[in-house]
Design a protein around this motif. Structure first.
Motif, PDB file in Angstrom:
ATOM      1  N   TYR A 123       0.897  -1.208   0.042  1.00 22.80           N
ATOM      2  CA  TYR A 123      -0.022  -0.032  -0.017  1.00 22.80           C
ATOM      3  C   TYR A 123       0.910   1.284  -0.184  1.00 22.80           C
ATOM      4  CZ  TYR A 123      -3.994   2.817   1.482  1.00 22.80           C
ATOM      5  OH  TYR A 123      -4.644   4.053   1.743  1.00 22.80           O
ATOM      6  N   GLU A 127      -1.999   6.992  -1.995  1.00 22.62           N
ATOM      7  CA  GLU A 127      -3.020   6.013  -2.456  1.00 22.62           C
ATOM      8  C   GLU A 127      -4.333   6.171  -1.327  1.00 22.62           C
ATOM      9  OE1 GLU A 127      -4.802   5.233  -4.997  1.00 22.62           O
ATOM     10  OE2 GLU A 127      -3.308   4.106  -5.879  1.00 22.62           O
ATOM     11  N   THR A 128      -5.655   6.060  -1.847  1.00 22.35           N
ATOM     12  CA  THR A 128      -6.627   5.948  -1.127  1.00 22.35           C
ATOM     13  C   THR A 128      -7.293   4.653  -0.857  1.00 22.35           C
ATOM     14  OG1 THR A 128      -8.249   6.065  -2.937  1.00 22.35           O
ATOM     15  CG2 THR A 128      -7.364   8.110  -2.496  1.00 22.35           C
ATOM     16  N   PHE A 131      -8.679   2.396  -3.329  1.00 21.39           N
ATOM     17  CA  PHE A 131      -8.001   1.572  -4.260  1.00 21.39           C
ATOM     18  C   PHE A 131      -7.407   0.397  -3.378  1.00 21.39           C
ATOM     19  CE2 PHE A 131      -8.588   4.875  -6.814  1.00 21.39           C
ATOM     20  CZ  PHE A 131      -8.538   4.680  -8.018  1.00 21.39           C
ATOM     21  N   LYS A 218       0.019  14.362  -1.491  1.00 21.48           N
ATOM     22  CA  LYS A 218      -0.470  14.521  -2.734  1.00 21.48           C
ATOM     23  C   LYS A 218       0.288  15.531  -3.534  1.00 21.48           C
ATOM     24  CE  LYS A 218      -4.239  11.603  -3.188  1.00 21.48           C
ATOM     25  NZ  LYS A 218      -4.320  10.482  -4.216  1.00 21.48           N
ATOM     26  N   SER A 255      -8.745   9.431  -6.878  1.00 16.11           N
ATOM     27  CA  SER A 255      -7.094   9.350  -6.423  1.00 16.11           C
ATOM     28  C   SER A 255      -6.409   9.683  -7.594  1.00 16.11           C
ATOM     29  CB  SER A 255      -6.848   7.829  -5.857  1.00 16.11           C
ATOM     30  OG  SER A 255      -5.482   7.942  -5.628  1.00 16.11           O
ATOM     31  N   HIS A 256      -6.804   9.108  -8.889  1.00 14.65           N
ATOM     32  CA  HIS A 256      -6.020   9.090 -10.146  1.00 14.65           C
ATOM     33  C   HIS A 256      -6.469   9.973 -11.058  1.00 14.65           C
ATOM     34  CE1 HIS A 256      -3.173   6.220  -8.620  1.00 14.65           C
ATOM     35  NE2 HIS A 256      -4.359   5.286  -8.358  1.00 14.65           N
ATOM     36  N   CYS A 285      -5.734  10.777   1.853  1.00 12.42           N
ATOM     37  CA  CYS A 285      -4.969   9.276   1.162  1.00 12.42           C
ATOM     38  C   CYS A 285      -4.393   8.879   2.552  1.00 12.42           C
ATOM     39  CB  CYS A 285      -4.236   9.824   0.155  1.00 12.42           C
ATOM     40  SG  CYS A 285      -3.012  11.157   0.529  1.00 12.42           S
TER      41      CYS A 285
END
Length: 330
Positions: A123, A127-128, A131, A218, A255-256, A285
């Motif tokens: 992980y 990242e959130t 995901f 981020k 997220s992306h 995140c």
């Protein structure tokens, strides 16, 4: 002349009496042994329920049994400790049980002899959790919706709680057990980090720093930039300026997603720092330890702006005019 005969008879009688007592004692011991054996066989043959995998902590057999009793496994602290002494000490880590209902004997044997196969899940910071949960559902054939529900039951925080690192997770784990495993580790991690810095864990203070750290995560191009991004956040908050940071809109399922002017206009969630002043209500995140440290210890600057440059890092500035010039250069 008859006295020696009487003496011999008395001795023979005493000997027979002693032999009878020995036989009686032996038979009593056998009876007790049989009772114990039957009791142990009954104990070992009793059915018990279990999860498909079980976690065995480090420690003595007594400590392992106590831990598993605390986790609601139907074990007898004293009897099962001695049985495991005979069967073999459980190895620390995940154990594959497989059957949901089995005998106590089978369960104790599996604790000592049945290591669970593991999968490696990484992980990454930034990242959130959406995901991560989607990845876990796919890798372990679990329900994404159930993982979401278990997460919501376990914490009120939308994100930022699960620690970004590499995990070794057993095949066969269920949704509730997996969330419990991730959260037990996260609780220890956050408590340790904040106690080392502040001497105590304060939940409100922790949440504020994790929210700031998630925006830093981020926005910053690398770890070296993080204290500078942090300084911009604090300087803007102090001046009651909107943060106006794209990263705050990369929450959850976004997220992306590339942040466009249209998205900035249309996203009315409290994560839109172009629309609302102050911090978002929740972390956006996962956050690294470097981002947490940057949130707690920002660089002392007068910076209020930054823009991405040709090198992939950011150019920082103190006023809007310089910021516009920097944008033209890039």
């Amino acid at each position: 002349m008859k006295r020696p005969c009487i003496s011999v008879a008395i001795k023979a009688t005493k000997k027979r009496t002693m032999n009878k007592k020995r036989i009686q004692i032996f038979l009593m011991v056998c009876d007790v042994a049989l009772i114990i054996i039957y009791a142990l066989l009954f104990h070992l043959s009793r059915p018990m329920s279990s999860t498909s995998v079980a976690f065995v902590p480090q420690g003595s057999i007594g400590q392992i049994i106590t831990y598993m009793v605390d986790k609601n496994f139907d074990l007898h602290a004293r009897v099962d400790k001695y049985l495991l002494d005979l069967i073999g000490k459980p190895q620390a880590g995940w154990v594959s049980i497989q059957e949901s209902v089995l005998t106590r004997g089978d369960f104790l044997y599996k604790l000592s002899h049945s290591k669970a196969p593991l999968k490696i899940i990484t992980y990454i910071p930034g990242e959130t959790k959406e995901f991560l949960l989607a990845q876990l559902a796919l890798e372990f054939n679990l329900s994404y919706e159930t993982l979401q529900q278990e997460y919501a039951k376990a914490t009120p925080y939308a994100d930022g709680f699960i620690v970004p690192e590499t995990y070794y997770i057993p095949v066969g784990i269920k949704e509730a057990q997996l969330i419990h495993f991730l959260f037990a580790h996260a609780k220890r991690y956050h408590k340790d980090v904040f106690e080392k810095i502040f001497g105590e864990f304060n939940e409100q203070k922790w949440l504020k720093f994790i929210i700031i750290a998630s925006i830093i995560q981020k926005e910053a191009a690398n770890n070296e930039e993080m204290p500078f991004v942090s300084s911009v956040i604090y300087n803007r908050l102090k001046k009651e300026m909107k943060l106006q940071m794209d990263g705050s809109l990369n929450y959850g399922q976004f997220s992306h997603t590339k942040i466009t002017p249209q998205r900035i206009r249309e996203d009315t969630s409290p994560y839109n720092t172009y629309m609302y002043k102050g911090l978002p209500p929740q972390p956006i995140c996962s956050v690294s330890k470097e981002a947490i440290f940057a949130a707690i210890f920002p660089k002392q600057t007068n910076y209020l702006y930054f823009v991405k440059n040709k090198n992939g890092t950011h150019t920082f500035s103190q006023n809007y005019e310089t910021h516009l010039e920097n944008i033209k250069k890039e």
